[in-house]
Design a protein around this motif. Structure first.
Motif, PDB file in Angstrom:
ATOM      1  N   VAL A 314      26.914  87.854  14.664  1.00  0.00           N
ATOM      2  CA  VAL A 314      27.265  87.558  15.722  1.00  0.00           C
ATOM      3  C   VAL A 314      26.210  88.341  16.240  1.00  0.00           C
ATOM      4  CG1 VAL A 314      30.168  86.779  15.709  1.00  0.00           C
ATOM      5  CG2 VAL A 314      29.221  89.706  16.726  1.00  0.00           C
ATOM      6  N   GLY A 315      25.257  87.701  17.759  1.00  0.00           N
ATOM      7  CA  GLY A 315      24.701  88.886  18.716  1.00  0.00           C
ATOM      8  C   GLY A 315      23.692  87.917  18.919  1.00  0.00           C
ATOM      9  N   GLN A 316      22.454  87.844  18.593  1.00  0.00           N
ATOM     10  CA  GLN A 316      20.643  87.103  18.396  1.00  0.00           C
ATOM     11  C   GLN A 316      20.342  87.638  17.106  1.00  0.00           C
ATOM     12  OE1 GLN A 316      20.438  88.611  22.485  1.00  0.00           O
ATOM     13  NE2 GLN A 316      19.686  86.313  22.528  1.00  0.00           N
ATOM     14  N   VAL A 317      19.483  86.047  16.504  1.00  0.00           N
ATOM     15  CA  VAL A 317      18.263  86.205  15.492  1.00  0.00           C
ATOM     16  C   VAL A 317      17.458  85.777  15.817  1.00  0.00           C
ATOM     17  CG1 VAL A 317      20.395  86.158  13.663  1.00  0.00           C
ATOM     18  CG2 VAL A 317      19.758  84.485  14.748  1.00  0.00           C
ATOM     19  N   GLY A 318      16.554  86.622  15.059  1.00  0.00           N
ATOM     20  CA  GLY A 318      14.885  86.258  15.345  1.00  0.00           C
ATOM     21  C   GLY A 318      14.796  84.718  14.254  1.00  0.00           C
ATOM     22  N   PHE A 319      15.486  84.138  13.384  1.00  0.00           N
ATOM     23  CA  PHE A 319      15.910  83.003  12.504  1.00  0.00           C
ATOM     24  C   PHE A 319      16.904  82.330  12.919  1.00  0.00           C
ATOM     25  CE2 PHE A 319      17.166  87.097  11.407  1.00  0.00           C
ATOM     26  CZ  PHE A 319      18.922  86.658  10.498  1.00  0.00           C
ATOM     27  N   THR A 320      16.575  80.671  12.109  1.00  0.00           N
ATOM     28  CA  THR A 320      17.317  80.111  11.586  1.00  0.00           C
ATOM     29  C   THR A 320      18.656  80.299  11.052  1.00  0.00           C
ATOM     30  OG1 THR A 320      16.577  78.401  11.064  1.00  0.00           O
ATOM     31  CG2 THR A 320      16.161  78.479  13.317  1.00  0.00           C
TER      32      THR A 320
END
Length: 424
Positions: A314-320
């Protein structure tokens, strides 16, 4: 004259033959839970009788091995001299127009007592159980209790309750302690359950003399008013049910109200939730390493059964998601945790979404936001506007079933049932 005291075990939603995740070991868990709770709380610590308030089986059509599982437990109870009284639930009831079911088969062979009302033009009719014919709607037991059966009524439940109450009032005098087995759920117990009954809709049964309403259908235990009891399923059928309190009720009933104790000390497969929150600066390699480290720290002792593990990112990622080799990661996580089944949920949002990205601390908050988004989208279409809330909840349920790996045939059956107003 003082009432006699009786003791019984109230089970529901056993779901023998559960076959999600394509795991024979997981299917066997439901048999082991059934056998163990009966051994511990009905045979080893004897009761006068056992009631099964629907859904002994997962499917209407079952494999020979599943029938054998039921017979092993039922025959152990029979050998101990403990009668088993049961009704059909929505999973194991006979299809419309069909005269038999696997519960009827077990009743015909003397392995349980299937209590079924007969439906006539003027309403529901209750007949005494005939041991010779292996048919009947109610049975007066030697310990001083009358047990009455019912059927799966679906959306017709409120009307059927009125008819059942009228039929109960017409019965000949018998024991004051009356149990009715009824497979349906009360509103407010779980989210997104369509067709649930309101408590006041049950009151005609209370007024007709029912002192213990033995419910099934909802997989979470609850009780209402000192006379309505639902034990929940013996095992969790999905990840959404892992946190439910559930088990079997061991009931002692003498003078006054029935005293029901929820027993939970029987075989159950351990379930674990793992959660990793990321901030958007980590590389796929760093996320993979962090997940494996989290998994390593969660491993259960070797003597414990292999768990079912859910891992959520969960949260945010800098990729897909495509930048992670999800299949390889899932295999690694399964090996590290020693899981029987490993479920990986990629729920992180790309960092480029900025303020639109949602970071949630509680699962309930996420579900509320998803439901609102679905409702808003559906409300914008004239064809769906009036049913937007109902359809949004249906979409959430459908999503969970897909994520849990349910078969297409099960999902199709669920959708068919939902649109007929009969929530599974």
């Amino acid at each position: 004259m003082a009432r006699s005291t009786c003791t019984f075990l109230h089970l529901a939603d056993v779901h023998l033959g559960y076959d999600r995740y394509d795991s024979p070991e997981r299917s066997k868990d439901f048999f082991l839970a059934f056998r163990d709770v009966v051994h511990r709380h009905a045979i080893q610590n004897p009761v006068d009788f056992v009631v099964i308030a629907g859904d002994l089986f997962e499917h209407r059509q079952i494999q020979p091995g599943v029938l054998n599982q039921a017979q092993i437990v039922l025959r152990a109870l029979k050998q101990a001299g403990i009668p088993v009284l049961a009704i059909e639930g929505n999973h194991d009831n006979r299809p419309f127009g069909v005269k038999t079911s696997w519960l009827r088969y077990l009743a015909d062979h003397g392995e349980l007592i299937l209590l079924e009302p007969s439906e006539e033009e003027e309403g529901i009719h209750l007949q005494p159980w005939s041991e010779q014919a292996r048919r009947g709607s109610y049975l007066d037991l030697p310990c001083g209790v009358r047990v009455i059966g019912s059927q799966w009524y679906g959306s017709a439940a409120p009307k059927s309750i009125e008819q059942l109450a009228a039929a109960i009032r017409q019965l000949p005098p018998g024991p004051e302690q009356v149990i009715l087995m009824f497979h349906h759920g009360l509103e407010g117990q779980i989210a997104r359950y369509q067709g649930a009954l309101r408590y006041k809709e049950l009151l005609p049964l209370r007024e007709a003399g029912v002192g213990y309403l033995a419910l099934g259908h909802i997989h979470k235990s609850y009780s209402e008013g000192g006379w309505v009891f639902n034990p929940g399923s013996l095992e969790a059928n999905s990840t959404a049910e892992w946190d439910f309190e559930r088990g079997a009720y061991r009931v002692t009933w003498g003078s006054g109200e029935p005293q029901a104790e929820l027993v939970r000390d029987y075989y159950q497969r351990p379930c674990q939730r793992l959660r990793l929150e990321v901030k958007g600066k980590e590389t796929p390699e760093q996320v993979t390493a962090a997940l494996l480290a989290l998994a390593e720290g969660s491993r259960l002792p070797a003597e414990e059964p292999e768990p079912i593990v859910e891992v959520r990112l969960v949260g945010q990622v800098g990729f897909t998601q495509h930048d992670l080799d999800v299949r390889a990661l899932q295999r690694q996580l399964k090996q590290v945790t020693g899981a029987l089944i490993l479920l990986f949920r990629f729920e992180a949002t790309p960092v480029e979404l900025g303020s639109a990205a949602i970071t949630l601390e509680e699962e309930g908050q996420r579900l509320q936001i998803e439901e609102k988004i679905y409702t808003d989208l559906l409300s914008g279409h004239s064809h769906y506007r009036k049913r937007s809330v109902e359809l949004a909840r249906l979409l959430l349920d459908l999503k969970e079933k897909v994520l849990d790996g349910q078969e297409e045939s099960e999902i199709y059956a669920y959708l068919s049932s939902a649109f007929l107003g009969e929530e599974d």
